[in-house]
Design an enzyme around this catalytic site. Structure first.
Site, PDB file in Angstrom:
ATOM      1  N   GLY A  13       0.783  -1.229   0.000  1.00 23.69           N
ATOM      2  CA  GLY A  13       0.000   0.000   0.000  1.00 23.69           C
ATOM      3  C   GLY A  13       0.814   1.278   0.000  1.00 23.69           C
ATOM      4  N   SER A  14       2.005   1.258  -0.624  1.00 19.27           N
ATOM      5  CA  SER A  14       2.777   2.508  -0.660  1.00 19.27           C
ATOM      6  C   SER A  14       2.058   3.558  -1.514  1.00 19.27           C
ATOM      7  CB  SER A  14       4.210   2.273  -1.157  1.00 19.27           C
ATOM      8  OG  SER A  14       4.244   1.993  -2.532  1.00 19.27           O
ATOM      9  N   LEU A  86      -5.217  -7.033  -6.765  1.00 18.66           N
ATOM     10  CA  LEU A  86      -4.876  -8.085  -7.731  1.00 18.66           C
ATOM     11  C   LEU A  86      -6.050  -8.911  -8.235  1.00 18.66           C
ATOM     12  CD1 LEU A  86      -1.500  -9.242  -6.149  1.00 18.66           C
ATOM     13  CD2 LEU A  86      -1.939  -7.481  -7.869  1.00 18.66           C
ATOM     14  N   HIS A 105      -0.675   0.470 -13.095  1.00 20.60           N
ATOM     15  CA  HIS A 105       0.073  -0.727 -13.493  1.00 20.60           C
ATOM     16  C   HIS A 105       1.536  -0.349 -13.708  1.00 20.60           C
ATOM     17  CE1 HIS A 105       0.451  -4.778 -15.048  1.00 20.60           C
ATOM     18  NE2 HIS A 105       1.255  -4.282 -15.967  1.00 20.60           N
ATOM     19  N   GLU A 175       5.120   6.287  -9.892  1.00 17.72           N
ATOM     20  CA  GLU A 175       3.757   6.041  -9.394  1.00 17.72           C
ATOM     21  C   GLU A 175       3.404   7.022  -8.283  1.00 17.72           C
ATOM     22  OE1 GLU A 175       2.956   1.371 -10.363  1.00 17.72           O
ATOM     23  OE2 GLU A 175       3.570   1.842  -8.324  1.00 17.72           O
TER      24      GLU A 175
HETATM   25  C1  GAR Z   1       2.321  -1.051  -7.743  1.00 24.30           C
HETATM   26  O1  GAR Z   1       3.581  -0.988  -8.355  1.00 24.30           O
HETATM   27  C2  GAR Z   1       1.242  -1.206  -8.788  1.00 24.30           C
HETATM   28  O2  GAR Z   1       1.545  -0.600  -9.999  1.00 24.30           O
HETATM   29  C3  GAR Z   1       1.202  -2.699  -8.930  1.00 24.30           C
HETATM   30  O3  GAR Z   1       1.326  -3.202  -7.622  1.00 24.30           O
HETATM   31  C4  GAR Z   1       2.188  -2.325  -6.905  1.00 24.30           C
HETATM   32  C5  GAR Z   1       1.597  -2.067  -5.544  1.00 24.30           C
HETATM   33  O4  GAR Z   1       2.517  -1.411  -4.733  1.00 24.30           O
HETATM   34  N1  GAR Z   1      -0.020  -3.136  -9.538  1.00 24.30           N
HETATM   35  C6  GAR Z   1      -0.077  -4.145 -10.387  1.00 24.30           C
HETATM   36  O5  GAR Z   1       0.890  -4.816 -10.688  1.00 24.30           O
HETATM   37  C7  GAR Z   1      -1.466  -4.414 -10.959  1.00 24.30           C
HETATM   38  N2  GAR Z   1      -1.405  -5.315 -12.053  1.00 24.30           N
HETATM   39  P1  GAR Z   1       2.067  -0.739  -3.375  1.00 24.30           P
HETATM   40  O6  GAR Z   1       1.256  -1.776  -2.592  1.00 24.30           O
HETATM   41  O7  GAR Z   1       3.341  -0.411  -2.678  1.00 24.30           O
HETATM   42  O8  GAR Z   1       1.244   0.474  -3.699  1.00 24.30           O
END
Ligand code: GAR
Length: 191
Positions: A13-14, A86, A105, A175
């Site tokens: 969840g960053s 996911l 993504h 992101e």
């Molecule tokens: C992020 O990099 C996002 O782009 C990816 O999961 C990560 C979650 O990071 N999403 C996918 O791969 C969706 N297909 P986080 O939990 O640190 O925000």
């Protein structure tokens, strides 16, 4: 009245953290709920730190009942933000929130998307294929993984010295930099 955001996340969840930080000080919108399919997800702790309510659901609840929709309606949520979530979004949510569900993504879609392409798997595939650039895509969500209309993309260069960790870091920086800002532009278009 402020717009109301619900975040769906399955892991650390960053991105959710950056979004919660951003909208904590906003007159435009607030995060009113964090939802997850993973009871161990660190995002739950992050939401607690912001005193934002959370909801954990399982497959049966998400796909075989409308209780998540009822909760979103009760909280008058305007925008659903998937931040490392996911699971495929069920039809009943797509219908209830047309053009109001967005995802991030960690690649330049349509490359390196689709079922099973998430997190480190994406970065590893990009590395294995010796790509010279990668990036992020923010897009609307539809009934297929990673195929909805693109809203925003940002790129970074991959150097020969890059590793999975450095590529992941570069993507994450983009992101965190862009997702809250892009969410704002989408919210301004919602009536
Ligand atoms: C992020 O990099 C996002 O782009 C990816 O999961 C990560 C979650 O990071 N999403 C996918 O791969 C969706 N297909 P986080 O939990 O640190 O925000």
């Amino acid at each position: 009245m402020k717009k109301r955001i619900a975040i769906f996340a399955s892991g650390s969840g960053s991105n959710a953290q950056k979004i919660m930080e951003h909208f904590k000080r906003s007159d435009l919108a607030e995060v009113v709920l964090v939802l997850t399919n993973n009871p161990d997800a660190y995002v739950l702790q992050r939401a607690d730190n912001f005193e934002i309510p959370t909801h954990v659901f399982d497959k049966k609840e998400f796909y075989k009942s409308d209780s998540v929709l009822q909760l979103l309606k009760k909280l008058e949520v305007d925008l659903l933000v998937l931040a490392g979530f996911l699971w495929l979004v069920p039809e009943y949510l797509l219908q209830a929130y047309p053009n109001q569900i967005i995802n991030i993504h960690p690649a330049l879609l349509p490359a390196y998307g689709g079922k099973g392409m998430y997190g480190d798997r994406v970065h590893q595939a990009i590395l294995d294929n010796k790509e010279e650039e990668s990036g992020i895509t923010i897009h609307f969500v539809n009934e297929r993984f990673d195929e909805g209309e693109h809203i925003y993309q940002a790129k970074f260069k991959i150097e020969p010295t890059d590793t999975l960790e450095t590529i992941k870091f570069k993507g994450q920086q983009l992101e965190h930099q862009h997702f809250p800002r892009v969410i704002e532009t989408i919210l301004k278009k919602i009536q």
